[in-house]
Structure formats: structure tokens, C-alpha cells
Design an enzyme around this catalytic site. Structure first.
Site, mmCIF file in Angstrom:
data_model
loop_
_atom_site.group_PDB
_atom_site.id
_atom_site.type_symbol
_atom_site.label_atom_id
_atom_site.label_comp_id
_atom_site.label_asym_id
_atom_site.label_seq_id
_atom_site.Cartn_x
_atom_site.Cartn_y
_atom_site.Cartn_z
ATOM 1 N N ASP A 211 2.148 3.688 -0.150
ATOM 2 C CA ASP A 211 1.230 2.593 -0.493
ATOM 3 C C ASP A 211 -0.202 2.970 -0.119
ATOM 4 O O ASP A 211 -0.486 3.415 0.998
ATOM 5 C CB ASP A 211 1.657 1.333 0.266
ATOM 6 N N VAL B 298 -3.127 -4.147 -6.909
ATOM 7 C CA VAL B 298 -2.659 -4.563 -5.590
ATOM 8 C C VAL B 298 -1.162 -4.283 -5.481
ATOM 9 O O VAL B 298 -0.495 -3.939 -6.461
ATOM 10 C CB VAL B 298 -2.975 -6.051 -5.314
ATOM 11 N N THR B 299 -0.624 -4.458 -4.274
ATOM 12 C CA THR B 299 0.687 -3.903 -3.932
ATOM 13 C C THR B 299 1.859 -4.523 -4.678
ATOM 14 O O THR B 299 2.633 -3.831 -5.335
ATOM 15 C CB THR B 299 0.912 -4.039 -2.418
ATOM 16 N N PHE B 300 2.047 -5.824 -4.587
ATOM 17 C CA PHE B 300 3.259 -6.429 -5.143
ATOM 18 C C PHE B 300 3.349 -6.307 -6.665
ATOM 19 O O PHE B 300 4.401 -5.943 -7.198
ATOM 20 C CB PHE B 300 3.368 -7.885 -4.690
ATOM 21 N N HIS C 198 4.191 -2.522 -7.475
ATOM 22 C CA HIS C 198 5.530 -2.065 -7.096
ATOM 23 C C HIS C 198 6.601 -2.646 -8.016
ATOM 24 O O HIS C 198 7.609 -1.984 -8.296
ATOM 25 C CB HIS C 198 5.829 -2.415 -5.635
#
Length: 690
Positions: free
Chosen positions: A206, A241-243, A246
Site C-alpha cells: 500500500d 485511495v486504498t479501499f 484494492h
């Protein structure tokens, strides 16, 4: 020869077979012969002609029936009278009459014997049937079957077709999972001690920016590049961004399609807010609108092990991964390596038929450390260098574990990241609640962008007018769009979870409000803004670039192979193909095998370089623009539909000469000195713009 010229003696069996002997006495035979002769003499020429005509009609009728046999058979099926077709009357009675005639004729002599035994000439047969056929002819009437109703034919045909389609569809759905994954099962590979079905490990680092590979801190990752296949960088999806990213990696879908449109967002249908750090809310399956790879794989009998991947604890769908490790942000990197290798050491179905297979074929592991320290210390800090090195050691330990198990060329390994990272500064903050009326806003979604949800429909227009008014002075700091004017390359408009109005900061800038941070006071006191690093900007900006590196039997390319840059929606198909899993429909187009365009070491290969962080600001007519200066008033809002693939490289990346770079450094130093002087005097230029 005419029938009246026939000798009566020819009707006797003895004239056809000398060996034939009668069962009766010679006197009885003589008597029969006399009777036969008398019978034939009494038959008139008219009767014989009538008999011949009847025989010909019978033969013609028989031929017609044989010719119409097939068509009548088909019509018989749809006949309203069932399967019978009446071609005459009282068939049974006709047969009984014929039987009675035989009995009557037999009284006159041996004629009955000849007919039943097949002995005698054609004349005898015609003679015996003449009276019978004449009677039948009088009673015979042909009744054609009634024509079937076209409605009935159409209904039955449609019913047959529907039943057939139902059977075919049922058989297809029942066998789809097995057929997709096992119609042509990939060959098992041996490491010398066990057989391995196609196995792929996906590691997500990440926040690992693509140019981190060029800092001399990542020998293991660079070795993986040198021995595998990769693009120069991989583009994340918007918002970076992360969510959302992923879940894109595990579905091949843009965030607007899979429903996780941010780390935080409001769902107007459910009337609830998704917030990624609140597991009690975010790990409910109702938020996740697509089927991730681990569910698809399990449905196709491919075991999976998911180690802390965002969303893996949400119980998405009706199938769970074989192994799920809950998130633990403090877990040591060495423990992650040990856990992954433990999965590989489990028994597989090919090891022993008596042992229940446990070894997963798909392993996905999430590593949060680089992102965590990038936010805390910034992407250019000394601390992040240590974290990058530690992440590389994780890859080195994993590759060592594979080598010890002789799995280097047996197991596929794919290393990715979800986005990059940009430095922040107190001088690059947007005090949004000083620019627009927050009383008109019901919810603010996303971060670092701000998705504005007005309290009333008419408030949307008011907020939009306010942004239009200030936009000329802030074009260097942010852009704003409605869902309708959002750039198509963002793929961020078709979901109701996307707010109707968005303020999107330029890379390196951040939006704040007074309850979080007071920009004017911080500039006076020298307070440092946190987080020191942020992502979530335009996904095509160089500072947001991610990585993709692959090696293994599913990637039989030359070492150091280079493929064209692609977006992360392609990863899903690539991983599915490496496992032999049939992917669900998605936004990706790439499939294995990948098509290299050359080697990273080619002289013609473009150099990635290190993007300026923070990005250089565009120059004005008065000279290079500083970070905190008041921008000119002319309105140059970016176009609403920037084409995909627009060049977002800075001047440095496009080949600006050394003099331009030196001038930029000088300007940065001058701006810093001016900022210090203004702070001492209490009249920071930022305060003038407010």
C-alpha cells in the site's frame, strides 16, 4: 393368354409339382377336378374383367398409401382424433367376410388349400378374390383426417422449444463452474516433493510509489523486475485511495461499478455512511456491490487464503475464502512472510488421495507499512526510506522461502501497489469553509477531495455558483465538477454513492475546514500540517503511479520484459488467467499471455525518472507562480472531458533543460525566504488572498 382359354387342369397342384401328393383319395381328387372345371366354365367373361379391374385399383390404392405414409404419420400426431387415421369402414367386418368366403370356396374343392399354402398360379388367386374385392369396393370409403388447427401446432411447437431451452440452460448452469475451471485443467508442476496446481501469490504494498524503485533501497524488488515482466508503472483508478483500488484489483471494475467509491461516502438509498476505519460498518456485505476474485475462485473449486486484504472480512457473497486473516496493523512483516509460506506448506490434493486438500492456490496479502509511514512522515522523509527498505526485505524473505522449497518457477508471484503518495504542506491548503457556505451542505464525502451533498436540491445550484465565483483565483489549487461534467477518464459518475458536486484538489494540495485546521493561524505560528503525505488525487498524475511486477510459470517472458503501461482494472483478468479461473465480466481487456514491447534495459526504453514533489506550479505572465501567491483572476477551468491518456507529465519529465531545473530551485529558495520574512512581519501572502 385370356382367362377363358385356361385349361381347367392347370388349377390342379399336380400340374406344378410332380411330387405333390393329395391327402385325399384318387376318387375325391377326380371329383374335385370335375367341380373345378365346372366352376371355371360357369364364370363369365364379365366377372373376370371386373376382377382384374378391382385388383388394379387395389394395387394403385396400396401404392398411394405407401407414398403418403410419411406425411400421414406426421399429420397423425397433430390430429384431433389421436394417432388413428380411418381409411375405410368396418375393417373388422371385411376381414370376417373374407374368412367366410374362404370357407365357402373351400367347400367346392382344393382351391382353399392352394391359396393358403401359396401353391397355384396367379389366375387361381385372382379367381378366389374376385367376389371378395367386389364386395369390399362397394363398402370402401376414404375419409381424410381433419386438418389440425394452426394455433395448436404453434402452441405445441413453442412448448417443445421452451422445454428444450430449459433443459439446456439447467445443464449449463449445473456444470458451469466445473466446466470453466476443469474442462482443460492446467498441468500440475512438481517441485521434487509435491505436485502443485496453478498457484499465485499477490502482494499489495500500500502506498508504494513507482519511482520508489529508483531510490537504491529495493534490491529484491529490482531483482524481481529483472527476472520478470512489468510495465514502467501501473495507473491506479480514481479516486486514488486504498479501499476503492484494492477492490478494483480483486474485481477488475472501476469504483463507480463495484460501489466502493471512496474510503468514506454516503449512500442515499440506505441513508448510511461508509467509513473504512469503522469495521463494524464497512465490513457489512451490503456495501460491496461486486464479487471479488476469492469468491469466484472458491466457486470454481480453487482454494483461497486472504491475509488482511481490504474487504476480505465483509462476508461478500455466499462463499467464504478457505482462510481469512483479520486486519492487524501492527503485525511484523516477518510474520506475514511466515504466514504465506505456511499456506504453501499445507497438503494438496495431489499429495495423497487419502488426505483432505488444504493448500490454497490463490494467496493475497496486504502490507500497509509504506502507506502508513508515508502519511505520517511524508514520501520524501528519512523515515520512509527505512520503511521502503523493510518492505523490500519482505519480498526478499518471500523469494528465499520459495527458493528453499524449489518453488521459484512453480508458484507465480505478483507484487502490486494501489497508489502513490504526494507531500503536503501548510502552504498548500484550501480553507474550503471560508470559500463556500457550509450551512448548505448535508454531507461531505471522500478525502482529500470533497464530495458535497447539499441539504436541498436548490442548494446544489447555489454551491456551484459560489465555486464558479472563486475558481479563477484557485485554479492552481483545485478543480470542481458535477457528476455530469466529471472527466470521462475518471469513470466516476454513474453511481448514486458519488456526490453530485466535487471539489478535487490539485496534487499536493489538501482541503481543510476550521474544525480540523486553521490555515491562517498555522502560517503565522509555523504549525506543520498533518498528514505529511496524501494520495487520492488525479489517478494519472506521476506522483500517484503504482507498481506491477510478475514472475512465474504463467509469465513465460524474457527476463526484464517490459509491457505497456496499463490501469489496475487489468490485474483481475491477469490473476484469474494465472490460476485457470474463469473471470466475471469486468472493465479489463488484457489477458495472458502478456505482450512485451521490449526490455527495461533497451536504449529506446523511456526513463521513468523522479517526478517533482510537490509538482511545480504553472508560470504566470509575471513569472513562475509560487505556492502561496494569489493567482491571476482569469478563469481557466479545465475541460470537462479530458481524453484518456492526457499527458500529465511535468516540465521536468518532458525534458526541461538543466537551466530550467536550476531556475526552479532558485525560485523555491526565494519563495521560502520570502515566506519566512512575511511570517515574521505577520502579513503572510496567504492572508491577503482571504
Amino acid at each position: 393368354m385370356r382367362r377363358q382359354d385356361l385349361s381347367p387342369s392347370l388349377l390342379s397342384p399336380a400340374n406344378y409339382d410332380n411330387d405333390a401328393s393329395s391327402l385325399r383319395s384318387p376318387s375325391e381328387q377326380d371329383s374335385d377336378s370335375d367341380d373345378d372345371a365346372l366352376l371355371h366354365q360357369n364364370r363369365s367373361t364379365l366377372e373376370l374383367a371386373e376382377h382384374d379391374r378391382a385388383v388394379l385399383e387395389d394395387e394403385e390404392e396400396l401404392e398411394n398409401l405407401l407414398t403418403r405414409g410419411t406425411g400421414q404419420g406426421i399429420r397423425r400426431i397433430f390430429s384431433p382424433h389421436g394417432g388413428s387415421v380411418r381409411i375405410g369402414k368396418k375393417k373388422k367386418e371385411r376381414r370376417s367376410r373374407r374368412g367366410s368366403r374362404r370357407e365357402r370356396v373351400s367347400e367346392d374343392g382344393e382351391l382353399m388349400y392352394e391359396m393358403e399354402e401359396g401353391i397355384g398360379d396367379d389366375n387361381a388367386s385372382l379367381l378366389s378374390c374376385s367376389s371378395l374385392d367386389s364386395v369390399d369396393k362397394e363398402e370402401y370409403t376414404y375419409e381424410p383426417p381433419p386438418r389440425p388447427s394452426w394455433r395448436k401446432i404453434l402452441f405445441i411447437s413453442a412448448l417443445v422449444v421452451v422445454l428444450f431451452l430449459i433443459l439446456v440452460l439447467g445443464a449449463y448452469r449445473a456444470s458451469n463452474g466445473v466446466r470453466a475451471s476443469h474442462a482443460h485443467p492446467p498441468p500440475l508442476l512438481s517441485n521434487g516433493t509435491a505436485l502443485f496446481a496453478p498457484t499465485t501469490i499477490v502482494i499489495s504494498l500500500d502506498g508504494f510509489r513507482a519511482d520508489f524503485l529508483g531510490r537504491g533501497l529495493t534490491p529484491a524488488l529490482n531483482s524481481l523486475v529483472a527476472n520478470g515482466v512489468s510495465p514502467q508503472y501501473m495507473t491506479p483508478s480514481f479516486p486514488s485511495v486504498t479501499f476503492p483500488n484494492h477492490f478494483t484489483l480483486m474485481t477488475g471494475l472501476y469504483p463507480e461499478s463495484h460501489g466502493i467509491v471512496g474510503n468514506s461516502f454516503w449512500d442515499p438509498v440506505m441513508g448510511e455512511e461508509f467509513y473504512y476505519t469503522n469495521a463494524a460498518v464497512s465490513m457489512q456485505p451490503k456495501w460491496w456491490m461486486a464479487e471479488p476474485l476469492w469468491v469466484t475462485a472458491e466457486k470454481q473449486h480453487v482454494k483461497t487464503a486472504i491475509h488482511m486484504w481490504p474487504g476480505s472480512e465483509a462476508h461478500i457473497g455466499d462463499v467464504e475464502p478457505s482462510f481469512v486473516d483479520n486486519y492487524n496493523g501492527t503485525e511484523a512483516l516477518s510474520r506475514k512472510v511466515k504466514r504465506i509460506l505456511e499456506f504453501l506448506d499445507l497438503p494438496g490434493s495431489e499429495d495423497d488421495l487419502q488426505v483432505v486438500p488444504e493448500r490454497p492456490q490463490f494467496i493475497a496479502a496486504y502490507v500497509p507499512d509504506v502507506d502508513r509511514d508515508g502519511h505520517k512522515f511524508g514520501p520524501n522523509s528519512t523515515e520512509i526510506r527505512t520503511t521502503i527498505s523493510e518492505a523490500d526485505k519482505l519480498i526478499a524473505a518471500l523469494m528465499t522461502g520459495l527458493e528453499q522449497r524449489n518453488l521459484t518457477d512453480i508458484v507465480n508471484i505478483v507484487v502490486v501497489s494501489d497508489h502513490g503518495m504526494a507531500s503536503t504542506s501548510t502552504e498548500r491548503l484550501i480553507q474550503l469553509d471560508d470559500l463556500i457556505d457550509y450551512d448548505l451542505i448535508d454531507h461531505i464525502d471522500g478525502w482529500p477531495s470533497a464530495g458535497l451533498r447539499p441539504k436541498r436540491p436548490e442548494d446544489l445550484e447555489s454551491l456551484q455558483r459560489q465555486l464558479e465565483k472563486i475558481a479563477p483565483d484557485w485554479e492552481h489549487a483545485f478543480e470542481f465538477y458535477t457528476r455530469e461534467t466529471m472527466p470521462k477518464r475518471y469513470h466516476f459518475s454513474i453511481n448514486e454513492r458519488i456526490a453530485p458536486l466535487w471539489v478535487i484538489p490539485k496534487t499536493g494540495w489538501a482541503i481543510v475546514n476550521h474544525s480540523e485546521f486553521n490555515v491562517k493561524d498555522a502560517l503565522k505560528t509555523g504549525e506543520v500540517y498533518h498528514p505529511r503525505g496524501i494520495h487520492g488525487y488525479d489517478h494519472e498524475n506521476p506522483l500517484m503511479r503504482a507498481i506491477f511486477i510478475a514472475r512465474g510459470p504463467a509469465f513465460p517472458h524474457k527476463p526484464n520484459s517490459r509491457v505497456e503501461v496499463f490501469q489496475n482494472v487489468e490485474v483481475y483478468n491477469i490473476v484469474c488467467d494465472s490460476l485457470g479461473v474463469n473471470p466475471l465480466p469486468n472493465n479489463g481487456t488484457l489477458r495472458l499471455p502478456l505482450m512485451p514491447v521490449g526490455l527495461h534495459s533497451d536504449e529506446s526504453a523511456p526513463m521513468l525518472g523522479t517526478p517533482p514533489d510537490p509538482p511545480a506550479q504553472p508560470a504566470t505572465a509575471e513569472g513562475p507562480r509560487t505556492q502561496t501567491s494569489v493567482p491571476p483572476s482569469e478563469h481557466t477551468q479545465p475541460p470537462n472531458d479530458t481524453p484518456h491518456g492526457t499527458d500529465h507529465k511535468s516540465d521536468d519529465e518532458k525534458g526541461t533543460n538543466w537551466w530550467g531545473q536550476l531556475w526552479n530551485k532558485f525560485e523555491d529558495l526565494k519563495n521560502w525566504a520570502g515566506g519566512v520574512a512575511d511570517a515574521v512581519k505577520g502579513n503572510h501572502p496567504e492572508s491577503e488572498s482571504e
